[in-house]
Every structure is written in C-alpha cells, then in structure tokens.
Design a protein around this motif. Structure first.
Motif, PDB file in Angstrom:
ATOM      1  N   ARG A 131      26.272  44.034  45.771  1.00 28.77           N
ATOM      2  CA  ARG A 131      27.235  44.223  44.676  1.00 28.77           C
ATOM      3  C   ARG A 131      28.184  45.391  44.985  1.00 28.77           C
ATOM      4  O   ARG A 131      29.377  45.300  44.750  1.00 28.77           O
ATOM      5  CB  ARG A 131      26.502  44.473  43.365  1.00 28.77           C
ATOM      6  N   SER A 135      32.224  45.136  45.483  1.00 30.08           N
ATOM      7  CA  SER A 135      33.110  45.955  44.659  1.00 30.08           C
ATOM      8  C   SER A 135      34.023  46.828  45.515  1.00 30.08           C
ATOM      9  O   SER A 135      35.229  46.932  45.265  1.00 30.08           O
ATOM     10  CB  SER A 135      32.273  46.833  43.728  1.00 30.08           C
ATOM     11  N   GLY A 138      37.009  44.646  47.424  1.00 30.12           N
ATOM     12  CA  GLY A 138      37.972  43.802  46.727  1.00 30.12           C
ATOM     13  C   GLY A 138      37.498  42.415  46.337  1.00 30.12           C
ATOM     14  O   GLY A 138      38.293  41.589  45.895  1.00 30.12           O
ATOM     15  N   TYR A 139      36.218  42.139  46.483  1.00 30.50           N
ATOM     16  CA  TYR A 139      35.678  40.868  46.014  1.00 30.50           C
ATOM     17  C   TYR A 139      35.446  40.976  44.509  1.00 30.50           C
ATOM     18  O   TYR A 139      35.273  42.066  43.982  1.00 30.50           O
ATOM     19  CB  TYR A 139      34.347  40.556  46.687  1.00 30.50           C
ATOM     20  N   GLN A 140      35.411  39.852  43.851  1.00 31.90           N
ATOM     21  CA  GLN A 140      35.145  39.843  42.416  1.00 31.90           C
ATOM     22  C   GLN A 140      34.056  38.832  42.120  1.00 31.90           C
ATOM     23  O   GLN A 140      34.150  37.674  42.540  1.00 31.90           O
ATOM     24  CB  GLN A 140      36.406  39.476  41.641  1.00 31.90           C
ATOM     25  N   VAL A 142      32.669  36.382  39.740  1.00 34.26           N
ATOM     26  CA  VAL A 142      33.200  35.688  38.569  1.00 34.26           C
ATOM     27  C   VAL A 142      32.145  34.870  37.841  1.00 34.26           C
ATOM     28  O   VAL A 142      32.388  34.396  36.737  1.00 34.26           O
ATOM     29  CB  VAL A 142      34.406  34.781  38.933  1.00 34.26           C
ATOM     30  N   ASN A 159      31.800  34.409  43.405  1.00 34.99           N
ATOM     31  CA  ASN A 159      32.974  35.301  43.501  1.00 34.99           C
ATOM     32  C   ASN A 159      34.172  34.469  43.869  1.00 34.99           C
ATOM     33  O   ASN A 159      34.882  34.712  44.030  1.00 34.99           O
ATOM     34  CB  ASN A 159      32.767  36.305  44.605  1.00 34.99           C
ATOM     35  N   ASP A 160      34.208  33.841  43.862  1.00 33.03           N
ATOM     36  CA  ASP A 160      34.865  33.679  45.077  1.00 33.03           C
ATOM     37  C   ASP A 160      33.810  34.479  45.788  1.00 33.03           C
ATOM     38  O   ASP A 160      33.695  34.392  46.859  1.00 33.03           O
ATOM     39  CB  ASP A 160      36.292  34.199  45.101  1.00 33.03           C
TER      40      ASP A 160
END
Length: 167
Positions: A131, A135, A138-140, A142, A159-160
């Motif tokens: 995680r 973070s 730049g990954y999210q 979702v 996440n993508d």
C-alpha cells in the motif's frame, strides 16, 4: 483430473474482476489455474502465464494441456514482468506472494503506473508495504474486498491496482 476446474475463493474473486476480453498477464502463475479458468470461460482474449522457476511453469504447462488450452496460453520463464511488454497485456495479476515482492515487481516495470493497465494484486503478507509503495508511486487503489479462503481472510483490491492482504 475432474471435468470442472474450480477456483479457490481468492482466485475466484480475482477472476470476477478481470474485464471480459482482457489481455491478461498472470505473474507468478504457479499452476496457471486463473488463466486456464479464464480461457475456459471466455473471460480473456489472450493470456500470458509467467513464473520465475521452471517447476511451477511445468505445472502450468501440464494444466494447460489437461484443460485443452495449451495452444492459447503463452508460458514465460521470467522474473516478474521482465519478459512481458506493456503492449501485450491490459490486466496484470500478481497474487500469492509478499507485498514487498509485489512492490519490487511493479518498481521494475514502471509502465504498470501508466494508467492503461488494471493491476489485480493479492499480497499474502506485508500488505502495508505494498500500500505504501502504491501510494508513493502514484497508483490508486479504487477497489478492495476481503474474502475468506481456506480459513484465512484475504483481501483483494483494484487500482488500476487491486490488492489483497491476509488477515
């Protein structure tokens, strides 16, 4: 071998999150149950199953042959995503290994952060490290979901990037 390939609850949840027609890369495939199941059920347009070691890749080959998809499953002996190009897949599954290992695989393949690839991630340990990596880079996340699998509470997120941790 049984006539019906059944996925564990953890792999079943991951399979349900693969978009129909996806171009799949299953990293650390081991037995290749996920890509084989998706091919049998029409869930993917193509599938790459990769593993770092030849033993698991041989098991994947045997399962693909047993289920009649060997001619459509691309098996690759490689470290992480080193043998997979970004244009070859739109969905990447990395499941069943530690969060730090998953983060290292993603770090070695910066194209996974381009926003054009869905990542389905399921760490067996150190989910907090994964995680933090996501973070920081730049990954999210979702979507995330917990699933009870063989007496263990696992989580899967998308996440993508989709991540999962063992409770």
């Amino acid at each position: 071998m049984a006539k019906h390939l059944e996925l564990t609850p953890r792999l079943g949840l991951l399979a349900s999150w693969v978009r129909p027609g996806a171009k799949l890369a299953d990293v650390g495939t081991d037995h290749a149950y996920l890509p084989v199941w998706l091919m049998l059920h029409g869930g993917v347009s193509s599938a790459i199953a990769s593993d770092l070691r030849s033993g698991p890749l041989q098991r994947a080959r045997e399962n693909a042959q047993a289920w009649g998809v060997a001619d459509r499953l691309d098996l690759r002996l490689c470290d992480g995503l080193s043998g997979v190009g970004p244009e070859e897949c739109d969905t990447v599954v990395i499941a069943g290994m530690g969060g730090e290992n998953i983060a290292a695989i993603l770090a070695a393949a910066p194209w996974t952060a381009d926003g054009r690839h869905t990542l389905l991630l399921q760490p067996q340990s150190r989910a907090e490290s994964l995680r933090q990596f996501l973070s920081d880079h730049g990954y999210q996340i979702v979507r995330e979901e917990l699933v009870l699998d063989r007496g263990t509470l696992d989580g899967v997120a998308v996440n993508d990037a989709v991540i999962s941790d063992e409770g």
